[in-house]
Scaffold this motif. Structure first.
Motif, PDB file in Angstrom:
ATOM      1  N   ILE A  76       0.816  -1.210   0.000  1.00 41.04           N
ATOM      2  CA  ILE A  76       0.000   0.000   0.000  1.00 41.04           C
ATOM      3  C   ILE A  76       0.852   1.263   0.000  1.00 41.04           C
ATOM      4  CG2 ILE A  76      -1.954  -1.124   1.123  1.00 41.04           C
ATOM      5  CD1 ILE A  76      -1.076   0.135   3.767  1.00 41.04           C
ATOM      6  N   TYR A  77       2.149   1.142   0.391  1.00 42.88           N
ATOM      7  CA  TYR A  77       3.009   2.310   0.494  1.00 42.88           C
ATOM      8  C   TYR A  77       4.019   2.425  -0.637  1.00 42.88           C
ATOM      9  CZ  TYR A  77       6.462  -0.953   2.425  1.00 42.88           C
ATOM     10  OH  TYR A  77       7.329  -2.009   2.618  1.00 42.88           O
ATOM     11  N   CYS A  78       3.996   1.495  -1.604  1.00 39.89           N
ATOM     12  CA  CYS A  78       5.044   1.454  -2.619  1.00 39.89           C
ATOM     13  C   CYS A  78       5.069   2.711  -3.483  1.00 39.89           C
ATOM     14  CB  CYS A  78       4.874   0.230  -3.512  1.00 39.89           C
ATOM     15  SG  CYS A  78       6.218   0.067  -4.711  1.00 39.89           S
ATOM     16  N   GLN A  79       6.262   3.262  -3.675  1.00 39.44           N
ATOM     17  CA  GLN A  79       6.438   4.476  -4.460  1.00 39.44           C
ATOM     18  C   GLN A  79       6.267   4.236  -5.959  1.00 39.44           C
ATOM     19  OE1 GLN A  79      10.397   5.373  -3.186  1.00 39.44           O
ATOM     20  NE2 GLN A  79      11.356   4.038  -4.683  1.00 39.44           N
ATOM     21  N   LEU A  80       6.266   2.961  -6.373  1.00 42.50           N
ATOM     22  CA  LEU A  80       6.118   2.630  -7.795  1.00 42.50           C
ATOM     23  C   LEU A  80       4.681   2.320  -8.176  1.00 42.50           C
ATOM     24  CD1 LEU A  80       9.272   0.395  -8.372  1.00 42.50           C
ATOM     25  CD2 LEU A  80       8.985   2.832  -8.835  1.00 42.50           C
ATOM     26  N   GLY A  81       3.754   2.405  -7.224  1.00 40.06           N
ATOM     27  CA  GLY A  81       2.350   2.154  -7.534  1.00 40.06           C
ATOM     28  C   GLY A  81       1.982   0.684  -7.415  1.00 40.06           C
ATOM     29  N   HIS A  82       0.866   0.324  -8.038  1.00 41.17           N
ATOM     30  CA  HIS A  82       0.330  -1.030  -7.915  1.00 41.17           C
ATOM     31  C   HIS A  82       1.058  -2.023  -8.800  1.00 41.17           C
ATOM     32  CE1 HIS A  82      -3.020  -0.005  -5.345  1.00 41.17           C
ATOM     33  NE2 HIS A  82      -3.315   1.003  -6.136  1.00 41.17           N
ATOM     34  N   VAL A  83       1.020  -3.287  -8.392  1.00 41.46           N
ATOM     35  CA  VAL A  83       1.548  -4.383  -9.194  1.00 41.46           C
ATOM     36  C   VAL A  83       0.410  -4.927 -10.055  1.00 41.46           C
ATOM     37  CG1 VAL A  83       2.537  -6.706  -9.134  1.00 41.46           C
ATOM     38  CG2 VAL A  83       3.251  -5.009  -7.463  1.00 41.46           C
ATOM     39  N   GLU A  84       0.626  -4.945 -11.359  1.00 43.83           N
ATOM     40  CA  GLU A  84      -0.415  -5.435 -12.262  1.00 43.83           C
ATOM     41  C   GLU A  84      -0.582  -6.947 -12.157  1.00 43.83           C
ATOM     42  OE1 GLU A  84       0.837  -4.029 -16.068  1.00 43.83           O
ATOM     43  OE2 GLU A  84       0.939  -1.945 -15.397  1.00 43.83           O
ATOM     44  N   LEU A  85       0.540  -7.664 -12.052  1.00 42.94           N
ATOM     45  CA  LEU A  85       0.494  -9.118 -11.933  1.00 42.94           C
ATOM     46  C   LEU A  85       1.575  -9.564 -10.956  1.00 42.94           C
ATOM     47  CD1 LEU A  85      -0.654 -11.837 -12.923  1.00 42.94           C
ATOM     48  CD2 LEU A  85       1.099 -11.819 -14.711  1.00 42.94           C
ATOM     49  N   LYS A  86       1.155 -10.044  -9.802  1.00 36.46           N
ATOM     50  CA  LYS A  86       2.119 -10.465  -8.786  1.00 36.46           C
ATOM     51  C   LYS A  86       2.804 -11.778  -9.188  1.00 36.46           C
ATOM     52  CE  LYS A  86      -1.035  -9.564  -5.621  1.00 36.46           C
ATOM     53  NZ  LYS A  86      -1.796  -9.402  -4.370  1.00 36.46           N
ATOM     54  N   LEU A  87       4.128 -11.801  -9.026  1.00 35.73           N
ATOM     55  CA  LEU A  87       4.902 -13.004  -9.302  1.00 35.73           C
ATOM     56  C   LEU A  87       4.962 -13.838  -8.032  1.00 35.73           C
ATOM     57  CD1 LEU A  87       7.817 -11.262 -11.229  1.00 35.73           C
ATOM     58  CD2 LEU A  87       6.000 -12.648 -12.245  1.00 35.73           C
ATOM     59  N   GLY A  88       4.480 -15.065  -8.092  1.00 29.79           N
ATOM     60  CA  GLY A  88       4.434 -15.878  -6.888  1.00 29.79           C
ATOM     61  C   GLY A  88       5.788 -16.391  -6.440  1.00 29.79           C
ATOM     62  N   SER A  89       6.664 -16.700  -7.406  1.00 29.55           N
ATOM     63  CA  SER A  89       7.948 -17.312  -7.077  1.00 29.55           C
ATOM     64  C   SER A  89       8.969 -17.001  -8.157  1.00 29.55           C
ATOM     65  CB  SER A  89       7.778 -18.829  -6.953  1.00 29.55           C
ATOM     66  OG  SER A  89       7.560 -19.399  -8.237  1.00 29.55           O
ATOM     67  N   PRO A  90      10.263 -17.287  -7.913  1.00 33.96           N
ATOM     68  CA  PRO A  90      11.278 -17.078  -8.947  1.00 33.96           C
ATOM     69  C   PRO A  90      10.994 -17.856 -10.226  1.00 33.96           C
ATOM     70  CG  PRO A  90      12.320 -17.390  -6.819  1.00 33.96           C
ATOM     71  CD  PRO A  90      10.863 -17.681  -6.625  1.00 33.96           C
ATOM     72  N   GLU A  91      10.331 -18.989 -10.091  1.00 33.83           N
ATOM     73  CA  GLU A  91      10.020 -19.810 -11.260  1.00 33.83           C
ATOM     74  C   GLU A  91       9.005 -19.139 -12.181  1.00 33.83           C
ATOM     75  OE1 GLU A  91      12.164 -22.020  -8.462  1.00 33.83           O
ATOM     76  OE2 GLU A  91      10.244 -21.028  -8.103  1.00 33.83           O
ATOM     77  N   HIS A 109       1.161  -5.408   2.858  1.00 36.62           N
ATOM     78  CA  HIS A 109       1.902  -5.919   1.697  1.00 36.62           C
ATOM     79  C   HIS A 109       1.021  -6.484   0.591  1.00 36.62           C
ATOM     80  CE1 HIS A 109       5.795  -5.178   3.259  1.00 36.62           C
ATOM     81  NE2 HIS A 109       5.755  -6.082   4.217  1.00 36.62           N
ATOM     82  N   ARG A 110      -0.148  -6.977   0.918  1.00 37.64           N
ATOM     83  CA  ARG A 110      -1.032  -7.631  -0.062  1.00 37.64           C
ATOM     84  C   ARG A 110      -0.229  -8.637  -0.903  1.00 37.64           C
ATOM     85  NH1 ARG A 110      -4.170  -2.050  -1.725  1.00 37.64           N
ATOM     86  NH2 ARG A 110      -2.142  -1.618  -2.641  1.00 37.64           N
ATOM     87  N   PRO A 111       0.317  -9.674  -0.238  1.00 38.93           N
ATOM     88  CA  PRO A 111       1.234 -10.600  -0.907  1.00 38.93           C
ATOM     89  C   PRO A 111       0.546 -11.573  -1.857  1.00 38.93           C
ATOM     90  CG  PRO A 111       0.757 -11.376   1.287  1.00 38.93           C
ATOM     91  CD  PRO A 111       0.074 -10.035   1.167  1.00 38.93           C
ATOM     92  N   ALA A 112       1.346 -12.195  -2.732  1.00 38.95           N
ATOM     93  CA  ALA A 112       0.860 -13.290  -3.559  1.00 38.95           C
ATOM     94  C   ALA A 112       0.400 -14.417  -2.631  1.00 38.95           C
ATOM     95  CB  ALA A 112       1.967 -13.773  -4.492  1.00 38.95           C
ATOM     96  N   PRO A 113      -0.621 -15.174  -3.014  1.00 37.00           N
ATOM     97  CA  PRO A 113      -1.224 -16.185  -2.114  1.00 37.00           C
ATOM     98  C   PRO A 113      -0.251 -17.217  -1.571  1.00 37.00           C
ATOM     99  CG  PRO A 113      -2.598 -15.835  -4.061  1.00 37.00           C
ATOM    100  CD  PRO A 113      -1.316 -15.096  -4.311  1.00 37.00           C
ATOM    101  N   CYS A 114       0.807 -17.545  -2.308  1.00 34.18           N
ATOM    102  CA  CYS A 114       1.702 -18.629  -1.892  1.00 34.18           C
ATOM    103  C   CYS A 114       2.715 -18.212  -0.828  1.00 34.18           C
ATOM    104  CB  CYS A 114       2.451 -19.170  -3.116  1.00 34.18           C
ATOM    105  SG  CYS A 114       3.397 -17.903  -3.999  1.00 34.18           S
ATOM    106  N   ILE A 115       2.764 -16.958  -0.459  1.00 31.75           N
ATOM    107  CA  ILE A 115       3.782 -16.480   0.484  1.00 31.75           C
ATOM    108  C   ILE A 115       3.307 -16.701   1.922  1.00 31.75           C
ATOM    109  CG2 ILE A 115       5.122 -14.483   1.247  1.00 31.75           C
ATOM    110  CD1 ILE A 115       4.865 -13.416  -1.606  1.00 31.75           C
ATOM    111  N   ASN A 116       4.187 -17.281   2.725  1.00 35.75           N
ATOM    112  CA  ASN A 116       3.838 -17.667   4.084  1.00 35.75           C
ATOM    113  C   ASN A 116       4.535 -16.759   5.105  1.00 35.75           C
ATOM    114  OD1 ASN A 116       4.467 -19.344   6.670  1.00 35.75           O
ATOM    115  ND2 ASN A 116       2.793 -20.459   5.692  1.00 35.75           N
ATOM    116  N   PHE A 117       3.762 -16.149   5.968  1.00 39.91           N
ATOM    117  CA  PHE A 117       4.280 -15.190   6.946  1.00 39.91           C
ATOM    118  C   PHE A 117       5.271 -15.823   7.918  1.00 39.91           C
ATOM    119  CE2 PHE A 117       3.646 -13.079  11.164  1.00 39.91           C
ATOM    120  CZ  PHE A 117       4.250 -11.869  10.851  1.00 39.91           C
TER     121      PHE A 117
END
Length: 326
Positions: free
Chosen positions: A38-53, A150-158
């Motif tokens: 919510i605080y990112c200076q680059l704005g919203h992410v159009e498509l979140k990348l879940g992992s390096p793959e 952060h509104r993370p990608a679903p696969c990210i575990n706190f």
């Protein structure tokens, strides 16, 4: 305009004069991340990348080395080489090799700024451990607050992030782990992460991780969500004092202003350098000429041309005008 891999130098509040390296190409999205903060200076992410793959256009170690060798020789007086930019650098699994190649070219310390999202992965921690300094984000010890910010990608575990940070802190030796705690407030008055309850939860979590340094700061550039406000300096100082009472003054750093040190820079294409800088962070007119160490009169026509061509735009935030890449 083509995005360059190496950009800057940037005048950072935390790292002084820093030359940046971006390790994911920007052909599809202006921002490559697995968070939508919510605080990112680059704005919203159009498509979140879940992992390096999921990364389709990762920069290669060869591209980094070649770009860095060309650009580094034109800059003097640097404090750090920093992996950051429009992406989460740990999404590139060649990061460790890149850090090693930079070391072969330059004696300047290497920093990686990470959102901590992939700390649960051993391969990511191994890559990060190659850096002299890792600045890792931790906004809350409470999962609900972490998700809201952060509104993370679903696969990210706190919890995996917390355990991974603890493991990275153990890497030790001459490497340093700094936790960046970005404190925020809401224009609506709804609590975010600067309440007493949040601060105490953070202290408990940080004590468990045991980092080398804790950076206390708030936003200084326009956030992705207009309702997100910076925490007042008075409140930030009180939080820092509470952290100092718990962890000691040698570990806690209140980040308010950057260094004024200048770097000597040979400008080969000022217009391209300005665009590369604004692509990674919105800057005021003053921040732009100070960061690139050019003079205001040379900068003005470059900005006007980029504005006329529709490559950048002017945005306002708290009575300040910023330039930002479109």
């Amino acid at each position: 305009m083509k995005s360059r891999i190496v950009y800057g130098p940037i005048l950072s509040r935390r790292l002084g004069r820093s030359l940046g390296i971006d390790v994911i190409k920007n052909t599809v999205s202006k921002k490559n991340c697995n968070y939508d903060c919510i605080y990112c200076q680059l704005g919203h992410v159009e498509l979140k990348l879940g992992s390096p793959e999921d990364v389709k256009e990762a920069v290669t170690p060869k591209e980094v080395s070649e770009s860095f060798e060309k650009f580094y020789k034109d800059v003097e007086g640097l404090d750090y080489i920093t992996f950051s930019g429009t992406c989460e650098p740990s999404l590139n699994l060649s990061l460790g090799e890149m850090i090693q190649s930079i070391r072969e070219i330059s004696g300047v310390p290497v920093c990686v700024i990470t959102n901590s999202s992939l700390m649960g992965r051993e391969d990511v921690r191994k890559n990060l451990s190659q850096a002299d300094l890792v600045v890792a984000t931790l906004v809350s010890g409470i999962e609900k607050t972490w998700r809201k910010i952060h509104r993370p990608a679903p696969c990210i575990n706190f919890q995996e992030i917390i355990e991974g940070l603890r493991e990275l802190a153990k890497a030790g030796d001459e490497k340093k782990l700094a936790l960046e705690v970005m404190f925020l407030e809401s224009e609506t008055g709804e609590p975010l992460n600067s309440t007493d309850e949040e601060v105490e939860s953070l202290i408990k979590t940080i004590r468990y991780i045991c980092p080398d340094e804790i950076e206390v700061l708030t936003i200084s550039r326009p956030p992705a969500e207009k309702w997100v406000n910076p925490v007042s300096e008075e409140r930030l100082r009180k939080i820092a004092d509470r952290f100092i009472s718990e962890f000691g003054a040698e570990k806690v750093r209140l980040v308010l202003k950057g260094k004024k040190k200048k770097a000597k820079v040979l400008h080969r294409d000022l217009e391209e350098e300005v665009y590369a800088l604004l692509l990674r962070r919105p800057c005021t007119f003053e921040q732009t000429w100070q960061g690139l160490n050019t003079d205001p009169e040379s900068l003005r026509p470059a900005l006007e041309k980029l504005l006329d061509e529709g490559k950048i735009e002017e945005i306002g935030s708290k009575n300040r005008e910023y330039y930002r890449a479109k």
